[in-house]
Design a protein around this motif. Structure first.
Motif, PDB file in Angstrom:
ATOM      1  N   GLY A 141     -25.506 -23.736 -17.746  1.00 23.98           N
ATOM      2  CA  GLY A 141     -25.464 -23.541 -16.309  1.00 23.98           C
ATOM      3  C   GLY A 141     -25.210 -24.794 -15.528  1.00 23.98           C
ATOM      4  O   GLY A 141     -26.138 -25.470 -15.134  1.00 23.98           O
ATOM      5  N   GLY A 142     -23.926 -25.128 -15.288  1.00 27.20           N
ATOM      6  CA  GLY A 142     -23.574 -26.291 -14.498  1.00 27.20           C
ATOM      7  C   GLY A 142     -23.151 -25.872 -13.104  1.00 27.20           C
ATOM      8  O   GLY A 142     -23.430 -24.764 -12.642  1.00 27.20           O
ATOM      9  N   HIS A 143     -22.442 -26.778 -12.420  1.00 26.13           N
ATOM     10  CA  HIS A 143     -21.969 -26.504 -11.065  1.00 26.13           C
ATOM     11  C   HIS A 143     -20.902 -25.410 -11.071  1.00 26.13           C
ATOM     12  O   HIS A 143     -20.072 -25.339 -11.976  1.00 26.13           O
ATOM     13  N   SER A 144     -20.913 -24.602 -10.033  1.00 23.52           N
ATOM     14  CA  SER A 144     -19.892 -23.572  -9.861  1.00 23.52           C
ATOM     15  C   SER A 144     -18.722 -24.084  -9.043  1.00 23.52           C
ATOM     16  O   SER A 144     -17.666 -23.452  -9.010  1.00 23.52           O
ATOM     17  N   GLU A 147     -31.101 -29.140  -7.655  1.00 24.30           N
ATOM     18  CA  GLU A 147     -29.998 -30.024  -7.279  1.00 24.30           C
ATOM     19  C   GLU A 147     -28.658 -29.292  -7.339  1.00 24.30           C
ATOM     20  O   GLU A 147     -27.824 -29.421  -6.429  1.00 24.30           O
ATOM     21  N   ILE A 148     -28.451 -28.532  -8.417  1.00 20.78           N
ATOM     22  CA  ILE A 148     -27.203 -27.779  -8.559  1.00 20.78           C
ATOM     23  C   ILE A 148     -27.101 -26.710  -7.475  1.00 20.78           C
ATOM     24  O   ILE A 148     -26.026 -26.496  -6.884  1.00 20.78           O
ATOM     25  N   PHE A 149     -28.223 -26.034  -7.186  1.00 18.31           N
ATOM     26  CA  PHE A 149     -28.237 -25.012  -6.136  1.00 18.31           C
ATOM     27  C   PHE A 149     -27.856 -25.614  -4.785  1.00 18.31           C
ATOM     28  O   PHE A 149     -27.052 -25.034  -4.034  1.00 18.31           O
ATOM     29  N   ALA A 150     -28.426 -26.772  -4.464  1.00 20.74           N
ATOM     30  CA  ALA A 150     -28.135 -27.416  -3.175  1.00 20.74           C
ATOM     31  C   ALA A 150     -26.661 -27.801  -3.073  1.00 20.74           C
ATOM     32  O   ALA A 150     -26.007 -27.533  -2.054  1.00 20.74           O
ATOM     33  N   ASP A 151     -26.120 -28.415  -4.126  1.00 17.73           N
ATOM     34  CA  ASP A 151     -24.711 -28.822  -4.112  1.00 17.73           C
ATOM     35  C   ASP A 151     -23.784 -27.614  -3.983  1.00 17.73           C
ATOM     36  O   ASP A 151     -22.851 -27.606  -3.170  1.00 17.73           O
ATOM     37  N   ASP A 152     -24.039 -26.601  -4.800  1.00 16.42           N
ATOM     38  CA  ASP A 152     -23.150 -25.439  -4.821  1.00 16.42           C
ATOM     39  C   ASP A 152     -23.249 -24.611  -3.545  1.00 16.42           C
ATOM     40  O   ASP A 152     -22.237 -24.079  -3.063  1.00 16.42           O
ATOM     41  N   THR A 153     -24.460 -24.480  -3.007  1.00 12.69           N
ATOM     42  CA  THR A 153     -24.612 -23.702  -1.772  1.00 12.69           C
ATOM     43  C   THR A 153     -23.903 -24.399  -0.613  1.00 12.69           C
ATOM     44  O   THR A 153     -23.262 -23.739   0.216  1.00 12.69           O
ATOM     45  N   TYR A 154     -23.993 -25.727  -0.581  1.00 14.15           N
ATOM     46  CA  TYR A 154     -23.252 -26.457   0.454  1.00 14.15           C
ATOM     47  C   TYR A 154     -21.752 -26.194   0.324  1.00 14.15           C
ATOM     48  O   TYR A 154     -21.078 -25.878   1.311  1.00 14.15           O
ATOM     49  N   ASP A 155     -21.216 -26.328  -0.897  1.00 17.62           N
ATOM     50  CA  ASP A 155     -19.775 -26.131  -1.105  1.00 17.62           C
ATOM     51  C   ASP A 155     -19.355 -24.705  -0.760  1.00 17.62           C
ATOM     52  O   ASP A 155     -18.253 -24.478  -0.250  1.00 17.62           O
TER      53      ASP A 155
END
Length: 305
Positions: A290-293, A92-100
């Motif tokens: 390791g949270g959102h970047s 979930e974090i990977f998907a959010d951060d990669t989109y941003d």
């Protein structure tokens, strides 16, 4: 009773006019950035290496056409074996951060994570941003369940043609499962970023502040509860303590038997309190979790298969 009424009437008057002042002075900072019209960043990343370069180009053109049609960013990520140890939260974090990282925070778009890493169970995830949050949030669960019929179960062979068909069907679902009717109930809060998503006077809002209506309702309910508690306490205390005269020190001290001829302040002993202030003599030892970047707000949903 008359004194009580004289106190309580002004309070009710203030409660009645307070929402008016609150709405006029309440300024919301809208963080929504919308869609810049650039479809070239939309596309597919084949980490599993299922498709040939020619197939990837064709799928990318198809995704770009849907991006133009939907007026939002659209990205599909096909995860390979290097992501097999990711937890659901990592995904979930990977998907959010990669989109941003690709499109920017609080823009309009969808990121589709297709888990072809080989782990069992597989975990597919859809991350939404901007207007896509309210547009799809209520339908994500049914969309993902429908997608499971197009995707191989965990442990089954993965065919490139099968995944391509699934991607095409997902893009089609994005055009048919939109929620375009918005009202006061259209609201979503991303707990991770603290962002709120809603419509106000036809404008799409992404903000760390809740809608003004929510604040007014909360304020009104709090005031009503406070008044009820105050009234109960007032009458409870009034019925328990009925003084014939006002309380004071003279009621308890006899002037005929008590005479003060000398007053002085004498300190018997003194105390000194010390507190040790902890200083940081080195590093913190890591981020611890390791949270959102990025700080972009997102909706989303996932499904195991």
């Amino acid at each position: 009773m008359k004194k009580f009424l004289r106190c309580i009437i002004p309070i009710f008057f203030v409660i009645l006019i307070m929402p008016t002042f609150t709405l006029k002075s309440y300024a919301v900072k809208n963080l929504a950035k919308g869609f810049d019209g650039d479809t070239s960043k939309s596309g597919i990343e084949d980490n599993r290496e299922l498709f040939s370069s020619e197939d990837c180009s064709e799928i990318e053109r198809m995704i770009e056409s849907y991006s133009e049609k939907l007026q939002m960013n659209l990205y599909v990520f096909v995860a390979g074996s290097e992501y097999s140890h990711n937890s659901d939260r990592d995904t979930e974090i990977f998907a959010d951060d990669t989109y941003d990282r690709i499109f920017g925070e609080n823009t309009d778009g969808v990121f589709y994570y297709l888990d072809m890493s080989g782990k069992s169970p597989a975990y597919d995830y859809v991350s939404t941003s901007g207007k896509a949050v309210l547009m799809y949030q209520d339908n994500l669960k049914s969309m993902l369940n429908e997608m499971n019929t197009y995707l191989p179960a965990s442990g089954q062979p993965v065919e490139a043609s099968e995944i391509r068909t699934a991607i095409e069907h997902f893009c089609e679902l994005l055009t048919t499962r939109q929620i375009t009717k918005h009202g006061i109930s259209s609201y979503y809060r991303d707990k991770s970023s603290g962002k709120n998503f809603y419509y106000s006077k036809g404008e799409y809002i992404v903000s760390k502040s809740a809608p003004p209506f929510f604040k007014v309702v909360t304020l009104a309910v709090s005031c009503v509860i406070g008044i009820i508690v105050g009234v109960i306490c007032f009458f409870s205390i009034k019925s328990s303590y009925k003084f014939k005269s006002s309380a004071g020190t003279r009621n308890y001290v006899s002037e005929n038997t008590s005479r003060f001829t000398h007053r002085s302040d004498t300190f018997i002993r003194t105390y000194t309190t010390k507190h040790h202030i902890q200083t940081n003599s080195g590093g913190s030892g890591g981020s611890g979790g390791g949270g959102h970047s990025f700080d972009g707000g997102h909706g989303g949903g996932g499904s195991h298969r």
